[in-house]
Design a protein around this motif. Structure first.
Motif, PDB file in Angstrom:
ATOM      1  N   LEU A 165       0.831  -1.195   0.000  1.00  0.00           N
ATOM      2  CA  LEU A 165       0.000   0.000   0.000  1.00  0.00           C
ATOM      3  C   LEU A 165       0.869   1.249   0.000  1.00  0.00           C
ATOM      4  N   GLU A 166       0.477   2.226  -0.795  1.00  0.00           N
ATOM      5  CA  GLU A 166       1.179   3.507  -0.840  1.00  0.00           C
ATOM      6  C   GLU A 166       0.514   4.470   0.125  1.00  0.00           C
ATOM      7  N   GLY A 167       1.322   5.207   0.880  1.00  0.00           N
ATOM      8  CA  GLY A 167       0.773   6.184   1.799  1.00  0.00           C
ATOM      9  C   GLY A 167       1.658   6.332   3.017  1.00  0.00           C
ATOM     10  N   GLU A 168       1.122   6.976   4.030  1.00  0.00           N
ATOM     11  CA  GLU A 168       1.845   7.171   5.278  1.00  0.00           C
ATOM     12  C   GLU A 168       1.144   6.399   6.385  1.00  0.00           C
ATOM     13  N   GLU A 202     -11.080  14.093  10.340  1.00  0.00           N
ATOM     14  CA  GLU A 202     -11.921  13.385   9.375  1.00  0.00           C
ATOM     15  C   GLU A 202     -11.415  11.966   9.135  1.00  0.00           C
ATOM     16  N   LEU A 203     -10.103  11.797   8.966  1.00  0.00           N
ATOM     17  CA  LEU A 203      -9.556  10.458   8.775  1.00  0.00           C
ATOM     18  C   LEU A 203      -9.749   9.606  10.028  1.00  0.00           C
ATOM     19  N   GLU A 204      -9.653  10.224  11.206  1.00  0.00           N
ATOM     20  CA  GLU A 204      -9.893   9.482  12.443  1.00  0.00           C
ATOM     21  C   GLU A 204     -11.332   9.001  12.515  1.00  0.00           C
ATOM     22  N   ARG A 205     -12.278   9.853  12.123  1.00  0.00           N
ATOM     23  CA  ARG A 205     -13.692   9.435  12.103  1.00  0.00           C
ATOM     24  C   ARG A 205     -13.892   8.268  11.143  1.00  0.00           C
ATOM     25  N   GLY A 221      -3.146  -0.244  13.287  1.00  0.00           N
ATOM     26  CA  GLY A 221      -2.087   0.302  12.450  1.00  0.00           C
ATOM     27  C   GLY A 221      -2.668   0.602  11.086  1.00  0.00           C
ATOM     28  N   LEU A 222      -2.622   1.851  10.661  1.00  0.00           N
ATOM     29  CA  LEU A 222      -3.306   2.284   9.451  1.00  0.00           C
ATOM     30  C   LEU A 222      -2.325   2.736   8.381  1.00  0.00           C
ATOM     31  N   MET A 223      -2.723   2.546   7.124  1.00  0.00           N
ATOM     32  CA  MET A 223      -2.054   3.198   6.007  1.00  0.00           C
ATOM     33  C   MET A 223      -3.020   4.230   5.451  1.00  0.00           C
ATOM     34  N   LEU A 224      -2.573   5.470   5.390  1.00  0.00           N
ATOM     35  CA  LEU A 224      -3.414   6.553   4.890  1.00  0.00           C
ATOM     36  C   LEU A 224      -3.204   6.665   3.388  1.00  0.00           C
ATOM     37  N   THR A 225      -4.064   6.002   2.651  1.00  0.00           N
ATOM     38  CA  THR A 225      -3.936   5.921   1.193  1.00  0.00           C
ATOM     39  C   THR A 225      -4.781   7.011   0.533  1.00  0.00           C
ATOM     40  N   GLY A 226      -4.654   7.105  -0.786  1.00  0.00           N
ATOM     41  CA  GLY A 226      -5.462   8.048  -1.541  1.00  0.00           C
ATOM     42  C   GLY A 226      -6.943   7.730  -1.476  1.00  0.00           C
ATOM     43  N   GLU A 227      -7.285   6.496  -1.105  1.00  0.00           N
ATOM     44  CA  GLU A 227      -8.683   6.086  -0.987  1.00  0.00           C
ATOM     45  C   GLU A 227      -9.197   6.202   0.442  1.00  0.00           C
TER      46      GLU A 227
END
Length: 432
Positions: free
Chosen positions: A187-190, A239-242, A270-276
């Motif tokens: 997965l791409e992201g942070e 917003e991402l947390e919600r 543990g999350l990956m923050l992707t474009g989706e």
């Protein structure tokens, strides 16, 4: 209230430090603990794998709450046996703890309930794994299915590297944890860490953090259990947390409750923050280490009250957890050789000169009256600041006062966020 804390690492030192601040605390026991934990608790010689001895101790010492820090006793079913004997326990039973105990268990649950995560294949032998690799492009993520102390993940950039990773796992490089594997798309992201408390019904957010898994500066070298962390993680926006709560954590807790195996404790996503949007990388069934240390530094609520409410099913009756509007940052001082075979027995001094920082002890012991290293990750040097840059400055200033000649540490903890904030300040100045 008398409490027994299970564990001996930096995470447990941070928990002991925070529990000791509660006005509701009677006696705090720790098994087996470490020299730092001994400042707040009475250490007891109990092997958590000996469930009968643990139960007997709790009965004899009027223990009302058991807090299980590490993952292994949870996966081993210690919480089940304690609950059967009528004790309140902070930590999930054996089956819901499989969220951490088996990567395949979690991935299958995600697939059944539409929880966003990476595409995957499970394999229980090397030939099946090699065949499954044909359906993935590189880089590809290969994970040992079981518990591997945070080290059972290999990102393979080529077919040769993937073959070497599979050989390592199936040849016992990660012990029994690698007897089965999960192969995932990269997965791409942070990455970011999101925490929630739940009693199986009520779920409340419990902060965010970002850790640094690679052993070397600039996120280079092999994965470790964690070389540092900071909290909160601004990259995990409200917003991402919600979304993480509603799309990932809540469906997971609901699914486990519906199957009759409710999850009770802290759930670490543990999350990956992707474009989706956020996608689940993995779950931990306990506080992260060293993420726990930065969370405890910021927590303003009574930890014992929160844990008791979780254990007794009364979380809905409490106000949401309160955290300081500040940044906490921790730097891990590890023993030379880590994450391989660490050099043990190195002397440590200067902790008392750490200034505003709090030093949580992890792999330490006392020999001949001297504090020495006894594990891979040895100290967690943790500080609060109004900004992440201030917190980092305090932490590294404290490190400068510590004499640990056989240890090392990363010098760039928090680098991504500090760079982001510097860039943002530069843009604002240019606009102004």
């Amino acid at each position: 209230m008398n409490v027994l804390l299970i564990g001996s690492g930096g995470r447990e030192h941070a928990l002991a430090w925070k529990l000791a601040q509660s006005p509701k605390l009677g006696k705090l026991f720790a098994a087996p603990g470490n020299p730092g934990i001994a400042e707040h608790a009475r250490l007891v010689d109990i092997d958590p794998a000996d469930h009968r001895a643990t139960v007997d101790f709790c009965l004899k010492n009027s223990v009302e709450l058991i807090v299980i820090g590490p993952e292994a006793p949870l996966v081993d079913g210690l919480a089940d046996n304690l609950r059967t004997m009528g004790f309140a326990v902070f930590g999930p039973n054996r089956i819901p703890a499989q969220l951490e105990g088996s990567k395949g268990f979690t991935k299958d649950l995600c697939a059944r309930h539409g929880i966003p995560t990476a595409r995957y294949v499970r394999a229980s032998d090397r030939l099946a794994a090699e065949a499954a690799l044909e359906d993935f492009s590189f880089p590809v993520v290969i994970k040992a299915d079981g518990l591997a102390a945070g080290k059972g993940v290999i990102i393979a950039g080529s077919a040769d590297e993937a073959g070497e990773a599979l050989a390592t796992m199936f040849d016992g490089g990660f012990g029994s944890a690698g007897s089965a594997v999960v192969i995932e798309e990269f997965l791409e992201g942070e990455e970011a860490s999101f925490f929630a408390l739940t009693d199986g019904r009520t779920i409340v957010p419990f902060g965010s953090a970002q850790d640094h898994k690679r052993v070397g500066d600039g996120d280079t070298g092999p994965n470790t259990g964690g070389m540092g962390a900071y909290s909160p993680a601004p990259v995990l926006t409200p917003e991402l947390e919600r979304r993480a709560l509603s799309e990932i954590v809540e469906p997971t807790v609901r699914a486990l409750a519906e199957r009759g195996t409710p999850y009770s404790g802290v759930l670490y996503a543990g999350l990956m923050l992707t474009g989706e949007g956020p996608k689940l990388i993995e779950y931990n069934a306990r506080f992260g280490d060293p993420e726990c240390q930065v969370l405890m530094m910021r927590l303003e609520s009574d930890l014992l009250g929160l844990m008791t409410a979780v254990a007794r099913g009364g979380l809905a009756e409490l106000p949401p957890p309160s955290f300081a509007d500040a940044t906490a940052l921790t730097v891990v001082m590890a023993a030379d050789g880590y994450p391989g075979a660490p050099v043990k027995g190195g002397s440590i001094s200067g902790i008392e000169a750490a200034g505003e920082a709090k030093i949580f002890q992890a792999g330490t012991s006392v020999a001949g009256g001297t504090l020495v290293s006894s594990g891979g990750r040895v100290l967690n040097v943790t500080a609060l600041g109004t900004t992440i840059a201030e917190a980092r400055e305090k932490a590294y200033s404290a490190i400068d006062a510590i004499d640990f000649p056989t240890g090392f540490y990363r010098r760039d903890i928090g680098w991504r966020e500090i760079a982001r904030q510097a860039a943002s300040a530069g843009q604002a100045e240019a606009i102004g």
